[in-house]
Design a protein around this motif. Sequence first.
Motif, PDB file in Angstrom:
ATOM      1  N   TYR A  38       0.839  -1.205   0.000  1.00  0.00           N
ATOM      2  CA  TYR A  38       0.000   0.000   0.000  1.00  0.00           C
ATOM      3  C   TYR A  38       0.877   1.260   0.000  1.00  0.00           C
ATOM      4  CZ  TYR A  38      -2.691   3.840   2.018  1.00  0.00           C
ATOM      5  OH  TYR A  38      -3.238   5.073   2.262  1.00  0.00           O
ATOM      6  N   PHE A  39       1.833   1.344   0.913  1.00  0.00           N
ATOM      7  CA  PHE A  39       2.707   2.516   0.985  1.00  0.00           C
ATOM      8  C   PHE A  39       3.515   2.683  -0.303  1.00  0.00           C
ATOM      9  CE2 PHE A  39       2.717   1.339   5.683  1.00  0.00           C
ATOM     10  CZ  PHE A  39       1.735   2.265   6.007  1.00  0.00           C
ATOM     11  N   THR A  40       4.021   1.577  -0.824  1.00  0.00           N
ATOM     12  CA  THR A  40       4.871   1.633  -2.009  1.00  0.00           C
ATOM     13  C   THR A  40       4.080   2.045  -3.239  1.00  0.00           C
ATOM     14  OG1 THR A  40       6.271  -0.105  -1.050  1.00  0.00           O
ATOM     15  CG2 THR A  40       6.562   0.358  -3.387  1.00  0.00           C
ATOM     16  N   GLU A  41       2.898   1.481  -3.421  1.00  0.00           N
ATOM     17  CA  GLU A  41       2.070   1.861  -4.569  1.00  0.00           C
ATOM     18  C   GLU A  41       1.628   3.319  -4.470  1.00  0.00           C
ATOM     19  OE1 GLU A  41       0.074  -2.266  -6.200  1.00  0.00           O
ATOM     20  OE2 GLU A  41      -1.112  -1.009  -4.843  1.00  0.00           O
ATOM     21  N   ALA A  42       1.363   3.781  -3.256  1.00  0.00           N
ATOM     22  CA  ALA A  42       0.933   5.172  -3.075  1.00  0.00           C
ATOM     23  C   ALA A  42       2.003   6.146  -3.563  1.00  0.00           C
ATOM     24  CB  ALA A  42       0.618   5.439  -1.611  1.00  0.00           C
ATOM     25  N   ILE A  43       3.267   5.778  -3.405  1.00  0.00           N
ATOM     26  CA  ILE A  43       4.368   6.662  -3.810  1.00  0.00           C
ATOM     27  C   ILE A  43       4.838   6.370  -5.231  1.00  0.00           C
ATOM     28  CG2 ILE A  43       6.708   7.439  -3.229  1.00  0.00           C
ATOM     29  CD1 ILE A  43       6.090   6.568  -0.318  1.00  0.00           C
ATOM     30  N   ASN A  49       5.213  -1.706 -11.082  1.00  0.00           N
ATOM     31  CA  ASN A  49       4.305  -2.704 -10.539  1.00  0.00           C
ATOM     32  C   ASN A  49       4.830  -3.097  -9.163  1.00  0.00           C
ATOM     33  OD1 ASN A  49       2.617  -3.009 -12.868  1.00  0.00           O
ATOM     34  ND2 ASN A  49       4.253  -4.176 -13.836  1.00  0.00           N
ATOM     35  N   VAL A  50       3.942  -3.306  -8.210  1.00  0.00           N
ATOM     36  CA  VAL A  50       4.358  -3.694  -6.865  1.00  0.00           C
ATOM     37  C   VAL A  50       3.629  -4.974  -6.475  1.00  0.00           C
ATOM     38  CG1 VAL A  50       4.616  -2.979  -4.455  1.00  0.00           C
ATOM     39  CG2 VAL A  50       4.646  -1.245  -6.280  1.00  0.00           C
ATOM     40  N   VAL A  51       4.376  -5.976  -6.028  1.00  0.00           N
ATOM     41  CA  VAL A  51       3.790  -7.258  -5.634  1.00  0.00           C
ATOM     42  C   VAL A  51       4.284  -7.634  -4.241  1.00  0.00           C
ATOM     43  CG1 VAL A  51       3.587  -8.090  -8.013  1.00  0.00           C
ATOM     44  CG2 VAL A  51       5.661  -8.589  -6.717  1.00  0.00           C
ATOM     45  N   SER A  52       3.456  -8.405  -3.527  1.00  0.00           N
ATOM     46  CA  SER A  52       3.802  -8.861  -2.178  1.00  0.00           C
ATOM     47  C   SER A  52       4.248 -10.317  -2.205  1.00  0.00           C
ATOM     48  CB  SER A  52       2.602  -8.732  -1.238  1.00  0.00           C
ATOM     49  OG  SER A  52       2.154  -7.405  -1.152  1.00  0.00           O
ATOM     50  N   VAL A 152      10.616   4.351   1.632  1.00  0.00           N
ATOM     51  CA  VAL A 152      10.167   3.902   0.308  1.00  0.00           C
ATOM     52  C   VAL A 152      10.514   4.965  -0.732  1.00  0.00           C
ATOM     53  CG1 VAL A 152       8.155   3.398  -1.122  1.00  0.00           C
ATOM     54  CG2 VAL A 152       8.323   2.417   1.183  1.00  0.00           C
ATOM     55  N   TYR A 153      10.238   6.213  -0.399  1.00  0.00           N
ATOM     56  CA  TYR A 153      10.563   7.314  -1.320  1.00  0.00           C
ATOM     57  C   TYR A 153      12.061   7.331  -1.646  1.00  0.00           C
ATOM     58  CZ  TYR A 153      12.158  11.973  -2.552  1.00  0.00           C
ATOM     59  OH  TYR A 153      12.810  13.025  -3.155  1.00  0.00           O
ATOM     60  N   LYS A 154      12.902   7.192  -0.647  1.00  0.00           N
ATOM     61  CA  LYS A 154      14.353   7.210  -0.874  1.00  0.00           C
ATOM     62  C   LYS A 154      14.781   6.066  -1.788  1.00  0.00           C
ATOM     63  CE  LYS A 154      15.454   9.487   3.514  1.00  0.00           C
ATOM     64  NZ  LYS A 154      15.955   9.297   4.900  1.00  0.00           N
ATOM     65  N   ALA A 155      14.161   4.898  -1.609  1.00  0.00           N
ATOM     66  CA  ALA A 155      14.485   3.762  -2.470  1.00  0.00           C
ATOM     67  C   ALA A 155      14.074   4.039  -3.913  1.00  0.00           C
ATOM     68  CB  ALA A 155      13.790   2.501  -1.945  1.00  0.00           C
ATOM     69  N   LYS A 162      15.190  10.155 -12.203  1.00  0.00           N
ATOM     70  CA  LYS A 162      14.598  11.126 -13.129  1.00  0.00           C
ATOM     71  C   LYS A 162      13.155  11.469 -12.756  1.00  0.00           C
ATOM     72  CE  LYS A 162      13.020   7.875 -16.739  1.00  0.00           C
ATOM     73  NZ  LYS A 162      13.362   6.625 -16.035  1.00  0.00           N
ATOM     74  N   ASN A 163      12.506  10.583 -11.980  1.00  0.00           N
ATOM     75  CA  ASN A 163      11.140  10.840 -11.531  1.00  0.00           C
ATOM     76  C   ASN A 163      11.075  11.207 -10.049  1.00  0.00           C
ATOM     77  OD1 ASN A 163       9.464  10.402 -13.923  1.00  0.00           O
ATOM     78  ND2 ASN A 163      10.212   8.291 -13.834  1.00  0.00           N
ATOM     79  N   SER A 164      12.167  11.730  -9.538  1.00  0.00           N
ATOM     80  CA  SER A 164      12.253  12.059  -8.111  1.00  0.00           C
ATOM     81  C   SER A 164      11.143  13.012  -7.659  1.00  0.00           C
ATOM     82  CB  SER A 164      13.625  12.670  -7.804  1.00  0.00           C
ATOM     83  OG  SER A 164      13.698  13.079  -6.464  1.00  0.00           O
ATOM     84  N   GLU A 165      10.882  14.059  -8.426  1.00  0.00           N
ATOM     85  CA  GLU A 165       9.861  15.035  -8.046  1.00  0.00           C
ATOM     86  C   GLU A 165       8.473  14.396  -8.002  1.00  0.00           C
ATOM     87  OE1 GLU A 165       8.161  19.445  -9.392  1.00  0.00           O
ATOM     88  OE2 GLU A 165       9.900  18.567 -10.425  1.00  0.00           O
ATOM     89  N   TYR A 166       8.215  13.512  -8.962  1.00  0.00           N
ATOM     90  CA  TYR A 166       6.947  12.780  -8.998  1.00  0.00           C
ATOM     91  C   TYR A 166       6.754  11.987  -7.704  1.00  0.00           C
ATOM     92  CZ  TYR A 166       3.678   9.100 -10.610  1.00  0.00           C
ATOM     93  OH  TYR A 166       2.630   8.214 -10.745  1.00  0.00           O
ATOM     94  N   TYR A 167       7.808  11.275  -7.288  1.00  0.00           N
ATOM     95  CA  TYR A 167       7.720  10.477  -6.072  1.00  0.00           C
ATOM     96  C   TYR A 167       7.585  11.370  -4.835  1.00  0.00           C
ATOM     97  CZ  TYR A 167       9.400   6.809  -9.216  1.00  0.00           C
ATOM     98  OH  TYR A 167       9.535   5.945 -10.262  1.00  0.00           O
ATOM     99  N   LYS A 168       8.260  12.498  -4.832  1.00  0.00           N
ATOM    100  CA  LYS A 168       8.191  13.400  -3.675  1.00  0.00           C
ATOM    101  C   LYS A 168       6.780  13.962  -3.526  1.00  0.00           C
ATOM    102  CE  LYS A 168      10.000  15.753  -0.255  1.00  0.00           C
ATOM    103  NZ  LYS A 168       8.811  16.484   0.217  1.00  0.00           N
TER     104      LYS A 168
END
Length: 297
Positions: A38-43, A49-52, A152-155, A162-168
């Motif tokens: 949930y946290f990873t997909e949100a960012i 794609n994120v899988v558990s 998660v954001y730092k990872a 290149k998409n740092s601002e998007y993630y922030k």
Amino acid sequence: MKTLSLLSILLLIFATSCKNTERNDKPTITVTIEPLRYFTEAIAGDKFNVVSMVPEGSSPETYDPTPQQMVNLSKSTAYLRIGHIGFEQSWMDKLQENLPKLRFYDTSIGVNLIHQQCSHSHIRQEDENHSHGVEPHIWNSPENAKIIADNVYKALEELDNKNSEYYKNRLDSLIRVIDQTNEEIQSIIEHADKTFLIYHPALTYFARDYGLEQISIEEGGKEPSPAHLQALIKLCREKNARVIFVQQEFDMRNAEAIAKELKVKVIPVNPLNYNWTEEMINTAKALCTNNDTTIQK
């Protein structure tokens, strides 16, 4: 070693067969549990794609990955671990040994960790500096959730700068959601029971955040003895603990026996729910459900 050898063979076979396969889909990140997804997909948004690894309904304390999951993991860009959960204690070294090129990130870095207790009120001092003594359910806390989200954001920033601002921007949105969740829980907790019983002690950080007391039915991670059950019933009467939580992956019989004796209800709880905000708020609300109930002395 047999398991490790089999995994090595499987990975070698599938990695070789897929080596020249062109992939046009989004890169994949693997995480340990659903709340971390949930946290990873949100960012991450639409960039990954994120899988558990541990599916909902399975215990992350004892889960073993399937061969197909191991194959899929070999195609992931990175692995984000929640920190110290049983699955990770058993499997991280094996995964890193078999997948040396896969990038691993620990999202528990910076969390003020609680060390496991030998009773509901005593810390095992000998475990202070050992990871096996860490209470692993760190995500069940808004305070910790913000630290996890930042990790998660730092990872993601490192994986895809290149998409740092998007993630922030997405991190900032998630932090607002976490803060709003915390505010709602605080308003609920004002009218809630301050002590609760739970089969497996997954709400330790939740209890710390909101000044609650969690009492575990499990005895040292095992089924409670008859003597322990009687002691729990006595303790619940003393503290007027009227809420008994049970997770779906655990046997409900002991909790139901205590509930029958005290004439209170067993309430399902799912700390592994992907819908983190919903689960946190529902847990707080559940502590108010028995406000008109008096424990049978």
